[in-house]
Design an enzyme around this catalytic site. Sequence first.
Site, PDB file in Angstrom:
ATOM      1  CB  SER A 163      -0.883   0.021   1.248  1.00 43.05           C
ATOM      2  OG  SER A 163      -1.761  -1.071   1.252  1.00 43.05           O
ATOM      3  CD  GLU A 164      -0.740   3.988  -3.352  1.00 40.37           C
ATOM      4  OE1 GLU A 164      -0.793   2.753  -3.232  1.00 40.37           O
ATOM      5  OE2 GLU A 164      -1.517   4.644  -4.071  1.00 40.37           O
ATOM      6  CG  ASN A 165      -1.212   3.741   3.087  1.00 36.57           C
ATOM      7  OD1 ASN A 165      -1.068   2.813   2.289  1.00 36.57           O
ATOM      8  ND2 ASN A 165      -1.926   3.625   4.173  1.00 36.57           N
ATOM      9  CB  SER A 213       5.972   4.296   0.161  1.00 35.85           C
ATOM     10  OG  SER A 213       4.972   3.406  -0.257  1.00 35.85           O
TER      11      SER A 213
END
Lengths: 233, 233, 215, 215
Positions: free
Chosen positions: A45-47, A87
Site C-alpha cells: 500500500s503506497e501509504n 514507499s
Amino acid sequence: MNAQTLIAQRIAQELRDGMLVNLGIGIPTLVANFVPKGMHVFFQSENGLIGTGPVADPGMALPWLTDAGGKPVTALPGASTFDSAMSFGLIRGGHLDLTVLGGLQVDQHGRLANWMVPGKMVPGMGGAMDLVAGAKRVIVAMQHTAKGRPKIVRECSLPLTSDRPVDLVVTELAVIGFSEGRATLLETMDGVTVEEVVAATEADLALAPELSQKGGAKPVPESAPTAAVGETV
Amino acid sequence: MNAQTLIAQRIAQELRDGMLVNLGIGIPTLVANFVPKGMHVFFQSENGLIGTGPVADPGMALPWLTDAGGKPVTALPGASTFDSAMSFGLIRGGHLDLTVLGGLQVDQHGRLANWMVPGKMVPGMGGAMDLVAGAKRVIVAMQHTAKGRPKIVRECSLPLTSDRPVDLVVTELAVIGFSEGRATLLETMDGVTVEEVVAATEADLALAPELSQKGGAKPVPESAPTAAVGETV
Amino acid sequence: MKTITLSDAVAMIPAGATLMIGGFMGVGTPEPVVDELVQQQKGDLTVIANDTAAPGIGIGKLITAKLLRRVIVSHIGLNPETQQQMLAGELQVDLVPQGTLAERIRAGGFGLGGILTATGVGTIAAEGKQTVAVGGRDYLLEPALRADFALVHAFIADYLGNLQYALTARNFNPVMAMAAETVVVQAENIVPVGVIAPDHVMTPAPVVDYLVAKG
Amino acid sequence: MKTITLSDAVAMIPAGATLMIGGFMGVGTPEPVVDELVQQQKGDLTVIANDTAAPGIGIGKLITAKLLRRVIVSHIGLNPETQQQMLAGELQVDLVPQGTLAERIRAGGFGLGGILTATGVGTIAAEGKQTVAVGGRDYLLEPALRADFALVHAFIADYLGNLQYALTARNFNPVMAMAAETVVVQAENIVPVGVIAPDHVMTPAPVVDYLVAKG
C-alpha cells in the site's frame, strides 16, 4: 461471473511467487482475492506498508493501519512499514514488480490516462504517475468501453498519466499487449470473438499469432451497474 | 595547559544547551570534555549516531557501535541511530548547529582547506565538504602556525574544502572571526599580544573594537609534540 | 528471496563486476563475503563504498589482494595500501563527498536520476559537474549510482528477507540494498518471520535477492 | 526541544504561514493541532500535505473552515469541498505526484536543492519544469520544498523529543519533521528517555522544536 471478477481473475494469472505488487482502488483491489494457492505475493500500500492483509474484523481495526484509501486493513506476518519517501523509492526504483491500475483511456501505443477529466473530475494524480513511470510492469484493469464508447483509443483525449506505455490491458472482452509499441490483441475472453473486440476498440489492433481464448464465462453486458467502479486510482 | 586543551576549552564556550554538534578528529574531539556543567549537547558521529558517549570501558566494546574513526564508543541515554543518507541530511539540511573541524589553511575570507595536500596526503574529503557546506556554524580548531609558517593566509595554496567561509578559527594564540567577510581578530589568548598574533598571521587582520584577552594559560611552544594532531578531519 | 551458500553467492559475481559494499571503516561490512571474494580471487572489480577501511579489515582485504580496478569512495585515509596502489597507477580512486555518495546511491535505488547538492561547489569536487541554480543558490547536479551487486550486512534477517541493522553498522547498508541489480545479504542472526516487528524493518524483504545461509 | 501547550503551539503560527501537515487521508495527522487551528481561526494558510482528507477529518476541517489560501498536495479526490473551493477560485490547488511530493519535502529537509525524477515526463505535470537528461533518460528537475512550520504526529515521543511513528501513520511525518523552520509534534504517548531504543528512533530529538504537552 461479472466483468470485474473476470478481469481480476485473469490478471491474477500474471502473479508470480515473491512479487511485490501494488493494486489500485476498484477492480485492481479484487486481484488480491485470486492469488493462486501456495503462492506468496507481497502487496504494497503506497501509504507505507508491504504485507497488506484483508480488512480487519469488526472491533479489530487500528487507526494507524490503513490502506491507500484510508480504510483499516490488517498486516500479514512479515509485513513492513516505512515512510512515503521510501514507499515511492520502492515504486520508482525498480523494486515494484507489478502494478495494477484502473484506466479511463489507453492509446494505441499503450499510454494511459486515468487521473483526471478536465472540468469534471480533478482528484489529483496521487501515486498514479509514479506507479506508471516506475513499476517494472503495468497492467490496466478496466471495462472495455464506457457508456458504449471505446476506452482503447487512437489518441487519448484525457491528460496522460505517463508517457511510459503500459504492458497489458485486461478487460471483460480481451487481453491486449503493447510490447511491440502498438496495441496487439493477445487473447479474447471465453465466448468473445475477435470481431467483437475489434468493434469495441477504436485503436488499430494487431492480432497476435498465438491468439487464444481465455476466461471462464460470458461477460456481463456493458450496462451492468458495475461500470463506474474501478475507473480511477 | 597545552595548546590543544586551550583551544578545546575556548571552543566549548561556544556550546549552547540543546545544540546538535559534530566534532572532527583530533583537537575537535577534545571539545566534548569541556561541555559546561548542566548543559545538554547532542554529539553526532556522521557514521550514524546522535548521542555519542565516551570510549567503552575495557571488555564493554560492541563492534556495531563506533565513532566516525571506527573506534568503539558508547551511546548516551536518548541516543538515536540512522543510515548515512539521514546522517548527512542532518548535516546539510540545517539541523547541525555546530561543527568543529581541524584545518590546514584558512584564507582571509574564512575559506577552509583541510582535506588534502596534493602529492602528499590524499585521504579523501570524507564528510568534511558536507560539514563545511551544511552546518549552521563552522569553527576551525587548529594551531596558529605549522613549522613556523602561518596557517591563516591570504589565499589557500591547498584545495578548498568549501567556498562557504567558516565562522570562527580558534588557535592557541587567538580567536578570529569572518562574519564581515574578512579575518577579524576578536580575542587574544591570555598572555598573547595583538602584535604576536599579527606576526604569526599572513592574512590581513582587522581588529574587533571589543578586542579582549581570553584563555587560561600561556600556550605551549609550536615545537610541542602535539603539533601534528588534529590537522585533518 | 532465496537462501544461498556463501560459496555460491560469491560464485555468482563475475570478475569485472561493480559492487556496492556496506560498512564504515569495516563496521557493517559483510566480512565473510569479503573473505570469500578473496578466496575465489574475483578480480578487476569496481567497489562503491564509504571507504577502503584498513589493511586486514573489510574492503582493506580486497585492496591488499589487489582485486580492485576502481573504487568510488569518500575516504581512503586509514588504508596506506590504497594510496600506494593509487599512486602506482594500479587503482583508480574516485573521491566523492560522503553525503553526496550516500545520496547518489540512494538516488540509484529510489529511481531518481540524481540530486542537487551545494556540497563541493567552488572546490575541485565540482570539476566536470553541471551546476544548476535553484532559488538563487548554486548546486552541483550529482547523478545516481547503481551497481551489479550490493553486498549487505544486517544484524537480523527474517526468513522472508526483512532486515534490521544494529547501531552504527547500519550506515550505507540500507541505501545500497536498494541500488543494485542483485542484493546479497549476510546477517548475524536469522530469525523466524514476525520476530522483526513491521515498524522495525529497515529494509523490506522484497528488495533482498539472496540471504547467505549460516555455514 | 521545549514542551508547549496546544494553545500556545498554535498561537505561534501566524496567519499566512506555510504549514506542512503529516498524514495520509487523515491517518497520522495531528488532529488536536488541526482542531486548535480552527479554534484560533488561523487563516490565509498554505498547506503542504499528501491530501486534503475528507470533510470532518484532519486537513478536511481546515478546508471546511475556509482557512486555506493554497494547498500543495497529491490528491483531493475524497474531499468534494476542496474541489468546490478550487472551482470557485477560493483555493489554489497545486497537484504534485505523490512520490515527487515526498522527495521534494525530503530534499528541503536534507539540504538538497532538488531531485530528478522521471515521474510526470510527457504529462501536464511537466509543464513549466526544467528537463535534465542523465544517462540518456529525461528527468524533471523538481525543486525542494520547505515550510515555516511542520505539524507532526508521532505515536511515541520521549522527553528529549525522539520520535517513533506507528505503522501507516508514519507516511509524510518523518520527512516533514526535517523540512520546516519550526517543528511541532503531537504524540499519542510521551515516555521517559530510553524507552525508545536508539535503533527505533525514526526522528532524532534535535530536529524537534516543540512537543505539545498532554492537556
